[in-house]
Design a protein around this motif. Structure first.
Motif, short mmCIF file in Angstrom:
data_model
loop_
_atom_site.label_atom_id
_atom_site.label_comp_id
_atom_site.label_asym_id
_atom_site.label_seq_id
_atom_site.Cartn_x
_atom_site.Cartn_y
_atom_site.Cartn_z
N ALA A 1 0.82 -1.21 0.00
CA ALA A 1 0.00 0.00 0.00
C ALA A 1 0.85 1.26 0.00
O ALA A 1 0.47 2.28 -0.58
CB ALA A 1 -0.94 0.00 1.21
N VAL A 2 2.04 1.19 0.61
CA VAL A 2 2.94 2.34 0.62
C VAL A 2 3.60 2.49 -0.75
O VAL A 2 3.79 3.62 -1.24
CB VAL A 2 4.00 2.19 1.73
CG1 VAL A 2 4.97 3.37 1.72
CG2 VAL A 2 3.33 2.08 3.09
N VAL A 3 3.95 1.37 -1.37
CA VAL A 3 4.48 1.43 -2.74
C VAL A 3 3.44 2.06 -3.67
O VAL A 3 3.77 2.91 -4.51
CB VAL A 3 4.86 0.01 -3.23
CG1 VAL A 3 5.32 0.06 -4.68
CG2 VAL A 3 5.95 -0.58 -2.34
N MET A 4 2.19 1.66 -3.51
CA MET A 4 1.10 2.23 -4.31
C MET A 4 0.99 3.74 -4.06
O MET A 4 0.74 4.52 -4.99
CB MET A 4 -0.22 1.55 -3.98
CG MET A 4 -1.40 2.00 -4.84
SD MET A 4 -2.95 1.21 -4.34
CE MET A 4 -2.51 -0.52 -4.58
N LEU A 5 1.20 4.15 -2.81
CA LEU A 5 1.14 5.57 -2.47
C LEU A 5 2.23 6.34 -3.19
O LEU A 5 1.98 7.43 -3.73
CB LEU A 5 1.27 5.74 -0.96
CG LEU A 5 1.22 7.17 -0.42
CD1 LEU A 5 -0.15 7.79 -0.66
CD2 LEU A 5 1.57 7.20 1.07
N VAL A 6 3.45 5.79 -3.22
CA VAL A 6 4.56 6.45 -3.92
C VAL A 6 4.25 6.55 -5.41
O VAL A 6 4.47 7.59 -6.05
CB VAL A 6 5.87 5.69 -3.67
CG1 VAL A 6 6.99 6.29 -4.52
CG2 VAL A 6 6.25 5.73 -2.20
N VAL A 7 3.74 5.46 -5.99
CA VAL A 7 3.40 5.47 -7.42
C VAL A 7 2.32 6.51 -7.71
O VAL A 7 2.41 7.28 -8.67
CB VAL A 7 2.93 4.07 -7.87
CG1 VAL A 7 2.38 4.11 -9.29
CG2 VAL A 7 4.08 3.07 -7.77
N ALA A 8 1.28 6.55 -6.85
CA ALA A 8 0.20 7.52 -7.03
C ALA A 8 0.72 8.95 -6.95
O ALA A 8 0.28 9.83 -7.70
CB ALA A 8 -0.90 7.29 -5.98
N LEU A 9 1.68 9.18 -6.05
CA LEU A 9 2.26 10.51 -5.93
C LEU A 9 3.01 10.91 -7.18
O LEU A 9 2.86 12.04 -7.67
CB LEU A 9 3.19 10.58 -4.71
CG LEU A 9 3.91 11.91 -4.50
CD1 LEU A 9 2.92 13.05 -4.34
CD2 LEU A 9 4.85 11.84 -3.31
N PHE A 10 3.80 9.99 -7.74
CA PHE A 10 4.55 10.33 -8.95
C PHE A 10 3.62 10.52 -10.16
O PHE A 10 3.90 11.33 -11.04
CB PHE A 10 5.63 9.29 -9.22
CG PHE A 10 6.94 9.62 -8.55
CD1 PHE A 10 7.87 10.44 -9.18
CD2 PHE A 10 7.24 9.14 -7.29
CE1 PHE A 10 9.06 10.77 -8.57
CE2 PHE A 10 8.43 9.47 -6.66
CZ PHE A 10 9.35 10.28 -7.30
N ILE A 11 2.54 9.77 -10.20
CA ILE A 11 1.56 9.99 -11.26
C ILE A 11 0.96 11.39 -11.12
O ILE A 11 0.82 12.14 -12.11
CB ILE A 11 0.45 8.92 -11.22
CG1 ILE A 11 1.01 7.56 -11.64
CG2 ILE A 11 -0.72 9.31 -12.14
CD1 ILE A 11 0.02 6.42 -11.47
#
Length: 349
Positions: free
Chosen positions: A182-192
């Motif tokens: 879920a934290v990896v997803m958060l980082v990806v969402a932030l870069f998007i």
């Protein structure tokens, strides 16, 4: 916790990465300041500016333009903005090169982040190329957006490098290189979301909507997502000021708002997944605070039609959001304290 005397010191790496993070912050903020002041083409050439690495007096620049840069209006203020950004970025590149050299020399230390240090060097070289293309291709949107993403990625990887070095020399032991999904997803969402923000800025779509919730209150507007989100554009024209029609720019800004919603949902998921980890609660709280401030700044930028002060604050808050999310990421990779000797390298202190 102290290093065994036989273990090479990590002090040089530690000092260098801390200095590099501070410098990367300066570079990223200067890049935003340069873009928001429409100084991306403050210098018509690269790597020099009007043929000089230190700008000469105005009358000399004007003479040079008449010969080598016909049709380009001189603006020394914008030229200096661009050159100061280049100076800082060049120094950062040198620091990252030194970090890679140190990593190669210390590769015998078990767990030393050699691959991460070398990846940073590759990234900063690519960043230099995109900096050049930003000028030579006259602010073509996909180049400028990738240049922004590269700067943010450089800062994020430097923070991650610091976290790895801290774990190696200090009190915590990472159990793996990857955090909670879920934290990896958060980082990806932030870069998007950062990429969508960059796309909005480089296409000058910040003025496309005049209402903070809907694009145009009381008016029906058609959104041209196909044109607005299409990165394939002709090379050659000067893209300063943007070239897309109003419908495409409105679609870009709405996409940025949708990206913000997706990031908030990702943050909700990460907060729920990590709710039983007391060590992460303060950092997740910081992410929520910065996210709230960023949303408010986004609304104010639409209401007041992107004044320089608010646009700069919005960019700075994005950088702060990246740092806070990376703080959560690093701590999500850490599961237990060092309380015993590990491979003979470290002993409890």
């Amino acid at each position: 916790m102290n290093l065994n005397p036989k273990t090479p010191s990590l002090n040089s790496s530690w000092r260098l990465v801390n200095f590099s993070i501070g410098l990367a912050l300066v570079v990223v903020l200067l890049g935003g300041w340069t873009r928001l002041n429409d100084a991306g083409l403050g210098c018509p050439d690269w790597p020099a500016c009007y043929g000089h690495f230190v700008l000469p007096p105005a009358h000399q620049v004007e003479e040079r333009i008449l010969i080598d840069f016909p049709g380009h209006a001189v603006d020394l203020k914008k030229g200096w903005l661009e050159m100061v950004h280049r100076y800082a970025a060049s120094l950062l590149g040198l620091m990252i090169l030194l970090q890679a050299v140190i990593a190669i020399r210390k590769r015998s230390i078990e767990g030393y982040p050699l691959s991460l240090s070398c990846s940073l060097l590759v990234l900063v070289i690519i960043q230099g190329l995109f900096g050049m293309w930003t000028v030579t291709l006259k602010l073509v949107p996909w180049v400028v957006t990738l240049h922004l993403l590269g700067g943010m990625a450089t800062l994020a990887l430097l923070v991650r490098l610091r976290q790895r070095l801290k774990a190696l020399k200090g009190a915590e032991l990472p159990t793996g290189r990857h955090a909670e999904p879920a934290v990896v997803m958060l980082v990806v969402a932030l870069f998007i979301q950062i990429s969508l923000g960059g796309w909005t800025s480089t296409n000058y779509a910040g003025w496309a909507c005049d209402h903070w919730l809907v694009c145009h209150q009381g008016n029906v507007i058609e959104y041209d997502f196909a044109t607005g989100m299409n990165p394939v554009v002709p090379l050659g024209p000067n893209y300063e000021g943007g070239m897309l029609p109003a419908e495409a720019r409105a679609a870009i800004q709405i996409s940025h708002r949708i990206g913000a919603l997706m990031f908030v949902l990702s943050l909700l998921l990460a907060t729920w997944r990590l709710r039983n980890n007391p060590a992460l609660k303060p950092w997740l709280g910081l992410v929520w605070v910065v996210t709230g401030a960023q949303i408010v700044l986004g609304v104010l930028n639409v209401v007041f039609q992107l004044p320089l002060s608010l646009a700069t604050a919005h960019h700075a808050a994005a950088v702060m959001l990246l740092l806070s999310v990376m703080a959560v990421y690093g701590r999500a990779c850490v599961k237990r304290k060092r309380t015993e000797v590990i491979h003979g390298y470290l002993s409890p202190g």
